[in-house]
Write a protein that holds these residues in place. Sequence first.
Motif, PDB file in Angstrom:
ATOM      1  N   ASP A  37       0.802  -1.215   0.000  1.00  0.00           N
ATOM      2  CA  ASP A  37       0.000   0.000   0.000  1.00  0.00           C
ATOM      3  C   ASP A  37       0.837   1.268   0.000  1.00  0.00           C
ATOM      4  O   ASP A  37       0.298   2.371  -0.132  1.00  0.00           O
ATOM      5  CB  ASP A  37      -0.937   0.012   1.217  1.00  0.00           C
ATOM      6  CG  ASP A  37      -2.017  -1.057   1.118  1.00  0.00           C
ATOM      7  OD1 ASP A  37      -2.655  -1.144   0.056  1.00  0.00           O
ATOM      8  OD2 ASP A  37      -2.213  -1.795   2.096  1.00  0.00           O
ATOM      9  N   ALA A  38       2.131   1.127   0.155  1.00  0.00           N
ATOM     10  CA  ALA A  38       3.009   2.309   0.138  1.00  0.00           C
ATOM     11  C   ALA A  38       3.094   2.864  -1.290  1.00  0.00           C
ATOM     12  O   ALA A  38       3.254   2.107  -2.248  1.00  0.00           O
ATOM     13  CB  ALA A  38       4.406   1.934   0.631  1.00  0.00           C
ATOM     14  N   LYS A  73      -6.976  -8.876  -6.725  1.00  0.00           N
ATOM     15  CA  LYS A  73      -7.513  -8.628  -5.385  1.00  0.00           C
ATOM     16  C   LYS A  73      -6.974  -9.637  -4.380  1.00  0.00           C
ATOM     17  O   LYS A  73      -6.593  -9.275  -3.254  1.00  0.00           O
ATOM     18  CB  LYS A  73      -9.040  -8.683  -5.409  1.00  0.00           C
ATOM     19  CG  LYS A  73      -9.669  -8.365  -4.061  1.00  0.00           C
ATOM     20  CD  LYS A  73     -11.185  -8.353  -4.134  1.00  0.00           C
ATOM     21  CE  LYS A  73     -11.784  -7.978  -2.785  1.00  0.00           C
ATOM     22  NZ  LYS A  73     -13.270  -7.954  -2.816  1.00  0.00           N
ATOM     23  N   VAL A  74      -6.927 -10.902  -4.792  1.00  0.00           N
ATOM     24  CA  VAL A  74      -6.412 -11.946  -3.908  1.00  0.00           C
ATOM     25  C   VAL A  74      -4.944 -11.690  -3.571  1.00  0.00           C
ATOM     26  O   VAL A  74      -4.525 -11.802  -2.407  1.00  0.00           O
ATOM     27  CB  VAL A  74      -6.575 -13.338  -4.556  1.00  0.00           C
ATOM     28  CG1 VAL A  74      -5.836 -14.399  -3.745  1.00  0.00           C
ATOM     29  CG2 VAL A  74      -8.051 -13.693  -4.671  1.00  0.00           C
ATOM     30  N   MET A  75      -4.161 -11.306  -4.574  1.00  0.00           N
ATOM     31  CA  MET A  75      -2.733 -11.053  -4.354  1.00  0.00           C
ATOM     32  C   MET A  75      -2.522  -9.863  -3.421  1.00  0.00           C
ATOM     33  O   MET A  75      -1.644  -9.888  -2.549  1.00  0.00           O
ATOM     34  CB  MET A  75      -2.033 -10.813  -5.689  1.00  0.00           C
ATOM     35  CG  MET A  75      -1.958 -12.041  -6.583  1.00  0.00           C
ATOM     36  SD  MET A  75      -0.958 -13.363  -5.846  1.00  0.00           S
ATOM     37  CE  MET A  75       0.677 -12.669  -5.992  1.00  0.00           C
ATOM     38  N   LEU A  94       3.201  -5.387  -7.787  1.00  0.00           N
ATOM     39  CA  LEU A  94       2.946  -4.024  -8.238  1.00  0.00           C
ATOM     40  C   LEU A  94       1.885  -4.006  -9.330  1.00  0.00           C
ATOM     41  O   LEU A  94       1.027  -3.113  -9.377  1.00  0.00           O
ATOM     42  CB  LEU A  94       4.245  -3.384  -8.746  1.00  0.00           C
ATOM     43  CG  LEU A  94       5.324  -3.142  -7.690  1.00  0.00           C
ATOM     44  CD1 LEU A  94       6.583  -2.560  -8.351  1.00  0.00           C
ATOM     45  CD2 LEU A  94       4.817  -2.199  -6.606  1.00  0.00           C
ATOM     46  N   TYR A  95       1.934  -4.994 -10.214  1.00  0.00           N
ATOM     47  CA  TYR A  95       0.929  -5.089 -11.274  1.00  0.00           C
ATOM     48  C   TYR A  95      -0.441  -5.398 -10.678  1.00  0.00           C
ATOM     49  O   TYR A  95      -1.462  -4.828 -11.082  1.00  0.00           O
ATOM     50  CB  TYR A  95       1.331  -6.183 -12.267  1.00  0.00           C
ATOM     51  CG  TYR A  95       0.321  -6.401 -13.370  1.00  0.00           C
ATOM     52  CD1 TYR A  95       0.113  -5.440 -14.352  1.00  0.00           C
ATOM     53  CD2 TYR A  95      -0.432  -7.578 -13.430  1.00  0.00           C
ATOM     54  CE1 TYR A  95      -0.810  -5.637 -15.366  1.00  0.00           C
ATOM     55  CE2 TYR A  95      -1.353  -7.790 -14.436  1.00  0.00           C
ATOM     56  CZ  TYR A  95      -1.538  -6.816 -15.410  1.00  0.00           C
ATOM     57  OH  TYR A  95      -2.461  -7.012 -16.404  1.00  0.00           O
ATOM     58  N   ALA A  96      -0.470  -6.274  -9.695  1.00  0.00           N
ATOM     59  CA  ALA A  96      -1.731  -6.613  -9.030  1.00  0.00           C
ATOM     60  C   ALA A  96      -2.312  -5.385  -8.327  1.00  0.00           C
ATOM     61  O   ALA A  96      -3.521  -5.146  -8.378  1.00  0.00           O
ATOM     62  CB  ALA A  96      -1.509  -7.740  -8.022  1.00  0.00           C
ATOM     63  N   LYS A  97      -1.452  -4.592  -7.685  1.00  0.00           N
ATOM     64  CA  LYS A  97      -1.920  -3.386  -6.997  1.00  0.00           C
ATOM     65  C   LYS A  97      -2.465  -2.366  -7.995  1.00  0.00           C
ATOM     66  O   LYS A  97      -3.450  -1.664  -7.714  1.00  0.00           O
ATOM     67  CB  LYS A  97      -0.774  -2.753  -6.210  1.00  0.00           C
ATOM     68  CG  LYS A  97      -1.207  -1.591  -5.309  1.00  0.00           C
ATOM     69  CD  LYS A  97      -2.207  -2.066  -4.265  1.00  0.00           C
ATOM     70  CE  LYS A  97      -2.369  -1.060  -3.113  1.00  0.00           C
ATOM     71  NZ  LYS A  97      -2.790   0.270  -3.532  1.00  0.00           N
ATOM     72  N   LYS A  98      -1.839  -2.287  -9.151  1.00  0.00           N
ATOM     73  CA  LYS A  98      -2.319  -1.372 -10.193  1.00  0.00           C
ATOM     74  C   LYS A  98      -3.729  -1.766 -10.627  1.00  0.00           C
ATOM     75  O   LYS A  98      -4.621  -0.903 -10.738  1.00  0.00           O
ATOM     76  CB  LYS A  98      -1.367  -1.410 -11.388  1.00  0.00           C
ATOM     77  CG  LYS A  98      -1.858  -0.621 -12.598  1.00  0.00           C
ATOM     78  CD  LYS A  98      -0.860  -0.694 -13.735  1.00  0.00           C
ATOM     79  CE  LYS A  98      -1.361   0.082 -14.950  1.00  0.00           C
ATOM     80  NZ  LYS A  98      -0.359   0.111 -16.045  1.00  0.00           N
TER      81      LYS A  98
END
Length: 389
Positions: A37-38, A73-75, A94-98
């Motif tokens: 989340d950073a 979302k799971v990652m 990072l890709y999952a967060k995007k």
Amino acid sequence: MTIHWAPPKPSQTMPSSWSTVLCVNKMEADLTGFNIDAPRWDQRTFLGRVKHFLNITDPRTVFVSEQELDWAKVMVEKSRMGVVPPGTQVEQLLYAKKLYDSAFHPDTGEKMNVIGRMSFQLPGGMIITGFMLQFYRTMPAVIFWQWVNQSFNALVNYTNRNAASTISVRQMTLSYFTATTTAVATAVGMNMLTKKAPPLVGRWVPFAAVAAANCVNIPMMRQQELIQGICVKDRNENEIGHSRRAAAIGITQVVISRITMSAPGMILLPVVMERLEKLHFMQKVKVLHAPLQVMLCGYFLIFMVPVACGLFPQKCELPVSYLEPELQDTIKANSSSLLDFLFSYRQLLFWKYLEGAPGYLSGIIYFPTPLRTTIPLFLFFFCCGKLEN
């Protein structure tokens, strides 16, 4: 260190559409202390915020499959719990967060409808804006495209609403009809007033209508925040109370951001088209005028969506002296020494967009003094009236 690309292993928890995985000397990345989340870029700087929103408003994420979004979302959830699957790389997270930030509501974690996502601002906005600028001469066309635009804005506002502020169906309906009426009335009225003005002036009418509607639609859609206030916290993330003044500031920022997002395209593009349409070859291909305006609007929005969303910091400070007297008394009673600043969280609709977003991304309120002079007067008095009540 050698970096190369190789097919993912079957054991890796990844969507089928993710065709490659970064391997660094065949060694697993060290994820110890990794905070998903950073922010990747410094959110205290304008450029850092622009890069952040450029990443999460990427229009390509609109076409990502539901399966891949669910994987993201799971990652993200597993990373927050510190239980990511073995072999997971930082690039994957990072890709999952995007994908997660682009498709899931930051407050509820629910998947947002595609049209209401900020990543849809480019494809949706370029089509609607292009046709508003092209079909501005006839009354039926003006009314229809202003209605389409306000319907789109209402859906975006609702999708990115602040989950902590409840809004009834009646309030949403009233906001929708008020904004639509304002936009149509402004466009129709100014069209009548500019009939004898230079043609270029008439081309700017759609922007005036959009700006006026934003100044009405967003405050009405988020009126519960003006009435009940939004949560403010101290530097240690301790909740202090709710402030209506902070809500007024946040909503004003949303309005400014929304207008900023559309301003360059809707102000400069009419000048360009006014010159192009006088060219001999352009007069022979009038059927291409609308597609050309849509395409040019897209070029403007590619840059303006992240720029407008990053216009204001997401986490900023608000002087305690600006808050309501009763809230100041609470702070004095609970603190050994009076804090100089409080943090006040909000949703940008847009951003959340700038409601929201504008309610879209979770952030904090910041309102630099020079920008106070840019507040539309009627919005200022509207907010002041709510505060008095």
